[in-house]
Design a protein around this motif. Structure first.
Motif, PDB file in Angstrom:
ATOM      1  N   MET A  23       0.419  16.304 -37.903  1.00 16.59           N
ATOM      2  CA  MET A  23       0.763  15.207 -39.026  1.00 16.59           C
ATOM      3  C   MET A  23      -0.471  15.551 -39.677  1.00 16.59           C
ATOM      4  SD  MET A  23       1.879  13.027 -40.126  1.00 16.59           S
ATOM      5  CE  MET A  23       2.951  11.922 -38.837  1.00 16.59           C
ATOM      6  N   LEU A  24      -0.653  15.015 -41.368  1.00 15.25           N
ATOM      7  CA  LEU A  24      -1.581  15.207 -42.365  1.00 15.25           C
ATOM      8  C   LEU A  24      -1.555  13.295 -42.763  1.00 15.25           C
ATOM      9  CD1 LEU A  24      -3.268  16.552 -44.330  1.00 15.25           C
ATOM     10  CD2 LEU A  24      -1.621  17.106 -45.734  1.00 15.25           C
ATOM     11  N   GLY A  25      -2.947  12.965 -42.403  1.00 16.67           N
ATOM     12  CA  GLY A  25      -3.252  11.645 -43.354  1.00 16.67           C
ATOM     13  C   GLY A  25      -3.921  11.676 -44.622  1.00 16.67           C
ATOM     14  N   ILE A  26      -3.277  10.978 -45.651  1.00 15.40           N
ATOM     15  CA  ILE A  26      -4.280  11.026 -47.145  1.00 15.40           C
ATOM     16  C   ILE A  26      -4.295   9.684 -47.379  1.00 15.40           C
ATOM     17  CG2 ILE A  26      -3.602  11.481 -49.135  1.00 15.40           C
ATOM     18  CD1 ILE A  26      -1.553  13.364 -48.524  1.00 15.40           C
ATOM     19  N   ILE A  27      -5.103   8.797 -47.352  1.00 15.29           N
ATOM     20  CA  ILE A  27      -5.785   7.667 -48.163  1.00 15.29           C
ATOM     21  C   ILE A  27      -6.225   7.908 -48.775  1.00 15.29           C
ATOM     22  CG2 ILE A  27      -8.018   5.565 -47.117  1.00 15.29           C
ATOM     23  CD1 ILE A  27      -7.985   7.885 -44.923  1.00 15.29           C
TER      24      ILE A  27
ATOM     25  N   LYS B 229       7.606  12.958 -45.329  1.00 18.32           N
ATOM     26  CA  LYS B 229       7.416  14.897 -45.710  1.00 18.32           C
ATOM     27  C   LYS B 229       7.148  14.276 -47.060  1.00 18.32           C
ATOM     28  CE  LYS B 229       9.932  16.414 -42.214  1.00 18.32           C
ATOM     29  NZ  LYS B 229       8.737  17.492 -41.620  1.00 18.32           N
ATOM     30  N   LEU B 230       5.946  15.513 -47.206  1.00 17.09           N
ATOM     31  CA  LEU B 230       5.822  15.460 -49.138  1.00 17.09           C
ATOM     32  C   LEU B 230       5.750  16.898 -49.508  1.00 17.09           C
ATOM     33  CD1 LEU B 230       4.515  13.859 -51.055  1.00 17.09           C
ATOM     34  CD2 LEU B 230       1.820  14.850 -50.357  1.00 17.09           C
ATOM     35  N   HIS B 231       6.320  17.968 -50.066  1.00 22.03           N
ATOM     36  CA  HIS B 231       6.668  18.772 -50.142  1.00 22.03           C
ATOM     37  C   HIS B 231       7.050  19.547 -49.070  1.00 22.03           C
ATOM     38  CE1 HIS B 231       5.575  18.063 -53.904  1.00 22.03           C
ATOM     39  NE2 HIS B 231       3.733  17.037 -53.352  1.00 22.03           N
ATOM     40  N   GLY B 232       7.794  19.481 -47.777  1.00 22.07           N
ATOM     41  CA  GLY B 232       8.145  19.930 -46.409  1.00 22.07           C
ATOM     42  C   GLY B 232       6.672  19.489 -45.429  1.00 22.07           C
ATOM     43  N   LYS B 233       6.244  19.249 -45.743  1.00 19.87           N
ATOM     44  CA  LYS B 233       5.114  18.628 -44.747  1.00 19.87           C
ATOM     45  C   LYS B 233       5.406  17.467 -44.197  1.00 19.87           C
ATOM     46  CE  LYS B 233       3.816  22.819 -45.122  1.00 19.87           C
ATOM     47  NZ  LYS B 233       2.431  23.180 -46.535  1.00 19.87           N
ATOM     48  N   ASP B 234       4.833  17.662 -43.237  1.00 18.08           N
ATOM     49  CA  ASP B 234       4.465  15.773 -42.138  1.00 18.08           C
ATOM     50  C   ASP B 234       3.205  15.496 -42.782  1.00 18.08           C
ATOM     51  OD1 ASP B 234       7.004  15.490 -40.104  1.00 18.08           O
ATOM     52  OD2 ASP B 234       6.044  16.773 -38.962  1.00 18.08           O
ATOM     53  N   VAL B 235       3.595  13.905 -43.305  1.00 18.13           N
ATOM     54  CA  VAL B 235       2.385  13.453 -43.493  1.00 18.13           C
ATOM     55  C   VAL B 235       2.337  12.123 -42.731  1.00 18.13           C
ATOM     56  CG1 VAL B 235       1.806  14.898 -45.802  1.00 18.13           C
ATOM     57  CG2 VAL B 235       3.683  13.065 -45.763  1.00 18.13           C
ATOM     58  N   VAL B 236       1.693  11.670 -43.315  1.00 19.46           N
ATOM     59  CA  VAL B 236       1.445   9.734 -43.582  1.00 19.46           C
ATOM     60  C   VAL B 236       0.368   9.010 -44.268  1.00 19.46           C
ATOM     61  CG1 VAL B 236      -0.446  10.127 -41.595  1.00 19.46           C
ATOM     62  CG2 VAL B 236       0.602   7.563 -42.062  1.00 19.46           C
ATOM     63  N   ILE B 237       0.843   8.495 -45.532  1.00 16.48           N
ATOM     64  CA  ILE B 237       0.019   7.941 -46.397  1.00 16.48           C
ATOM     65  C   ILE B 237      -0.396   6.382 -46.618  1.00 16.48           C
ATOM     66  CG2 ILE B 237      -0.497   7.966 -49.262  1.00 16.48           C
ATOM     67  CD1 ILE B 237       1.455  10.375 -49.633  1.00 16.48           C
TER      68      ILE B 237
ATOM     69  N   LEU C 274      -2.750  20.380 -52.702  1.00 16.34           N
ATOM     70  CA  LEU C 274      -2.903  20.605 -51.736  1.00 16.34           C
ATOM     71  C   LEU C 274      -2.120  20.874 -50.583  1.00 16.34           C
ATOM     72  CD1 LEU C 274      -5.818  21.609 -50.268  1.00 16.34           C
ATOM     73  CD2 LEU C 274      -6.379  19.103 -49.840  1.00 16.34           C
ATOM     74  N   VAL C 275      -0.726  19.924 -50.218  1.00 14.21           N
ATOM     75  CA  VAL C 275      -0.022  19.482 -49.412  1.00 14.21           C
ATOM     76  C   VAL C 275       0.799  20.821 -49.530  1.00 14.21           C
ATOM     77  CG1 VAL C 275       0.898  18.321 -48.448  1.00 14.21           C
ATOM     78  CG2 VAL C 275      -0.718  17.328 -49.333  1.00 14.21           C
ATOM     79  N   SER C 276       0.591  21.141 -50.273  1.00  9.45           N
ATOM     80  CA  SER C 276       1.470  22.472 -50.863  1.00  9.45           C
ATOM     81  C   SER C 276       1.027  23.582 -49.848  1.00  9.45           C
ATOM     82  CB  SER C 276       2.644  22.550 -52.486  1.00  9.45           C
ATOM     83  OG  SER C 276       2.794  21.914 -52.582  1.00  9.45           O
ATOM     84  N   ALA C 277      -0.012  23.628 -50.543  1.00 10.10           N
ATOM     85  CA  ALA C 277      -0.293  25.644 -49.596  1.00 10.10           C
ATOM     86  C   ALA C 277      -1.331  25.229 -48.544  1.00 10.10           C
ATOM     87  CB  ALA C 277      -1.880  25.326 -50.903  1.00 10.10           C
ATOM     88  N   ILE C 278      -1.447  24.163 -48.463  1.00 10.66           N
ATOM     89  CA  ILE C 278      -1.815  23.790 -46.077  1.00 10.66           C
ATOM     90  C   ILE C 278      -0.509  24.361 -45.619  1.00 10.66           C
ATOM     91  CG2 ILE C 278      -1.909  22.421 -44.387  1.00 10.66           C
ATOM     92  CD1 ILE C 278      -3.747  20.645 -46.554  1.00 10.66           C
TER      93      ILE C 278
END
Ligand code: ADE
Length: 230
Positions: A1-5, A36-44, A226-230
């Motif tokens: 999970m990717l956190g975006i603040i 999800k953002l661009h297929g990635k699990d995220v919490v914004i 960046l999120v797409s590329a990670i």
């Protein structure tokens, strides 16, 4: 999970709008958008402004969502002549410029008994961020350097000169180093991405009002890539 603040709504609203499978959870008066953002699990999440909000927010990302990376996005004041309004700074490291215990022999910004002045960003994330920035924002400069944070909007030549003398920083803002420290305490890789809205001088308030939206445009484009590329 990717956190975006992001500290402010303007900094995260367009990212939230691109999410799918969204659920929203409230904690500490903050709304955590999980999906999800661009297929990635995220919490914004919008943390609110300042170091306390930023640290509380980051700890919730660690404890409740188990994030394994944190991206902090937003705007900042430039502290280098070569860094123009609209350019992007990607953190090498971050420190809190308003931490001051020099009377006890600590270095400026050194946190007593922690043995640290600054917190180092993840090198892989940083490098990937720069590559993505060159792809999606080719018209602007991208600079890798130190971010300094404090509970203060810097808008005077005197304060700017002091920060430059003490820390050799690239930009100043109000959350990044708190997020960096919270990530360090929890062993989570992070990167801070800031677009320049002003030059942290006597014109900073006027420039901020004029250039904030344009600066945010650059970070939104970059964080999406960046999120797409990670
Ligand atoms: N965010 C954007 N510009 C800033 C400045 N000059 N000082 C602190 N935070 C900022």
């Amino acid at each position: 999970m990717l956190g975006i603040i992001g500290a402010m709504n303007q900094e995260v609203d367009r990212l939230k709008a691109e999410m799918t499978e969204v659920t929203i959870e409230e904690r500490a008066s903050m709304s955590f958008y999980v999906g999800k953002l661009h297929g990635k699990d995220v919490v914004i999440v919008r943390s609110g402004v300042g170091k306390v909000n930023a640290a509380v927010c980051t700890q919730i990302l660690a404890d409740r969502y188990g994030v394994d990376k944190v991206i902090n996005t937003g705007v900042a004041g430039s502290l280098q002549a070569k860094i123009d309004i609209g350019d992007i700074v990607v953190s090498t490291d971050a420190l809190q410029h308003d931490v001051e215990a020099t009377v006890f022999g600590y270095a400026p910004a050194e946190i007593p008994q922690l043995g640290r002045v600054s917190f180092t960003a993840d090198e892989d994330l940083r490098k990937l961020t720069v590559v993505c920035c060159r792809q999606v924002n080719p018209e602007i400069g991208v600079h890798e350097g130190r971010v300094v944070s404090g509970d203060q909007f810097v808008s005077s030549d005197a304060v700017k000169a002091r920060l430059k003398d003490l820390f050799d920083p690239y930009c100043t803002e109000m959350e990044g180093a708190a997020i960096a420290q919270a990530c360090w305490l929890n062993d989570i890789p992070f990167v801070i991405i800031r677009a320049i809205s002003d030059k942290a001088d006597g014109s900073a308030q006027m420039d901020y009002d004029v250039f904030e939206a344009q600066a945010i445009e650059h970070t939104v484009r970059l964080v999406n890539a960046l999120v797409s590329a990670i």
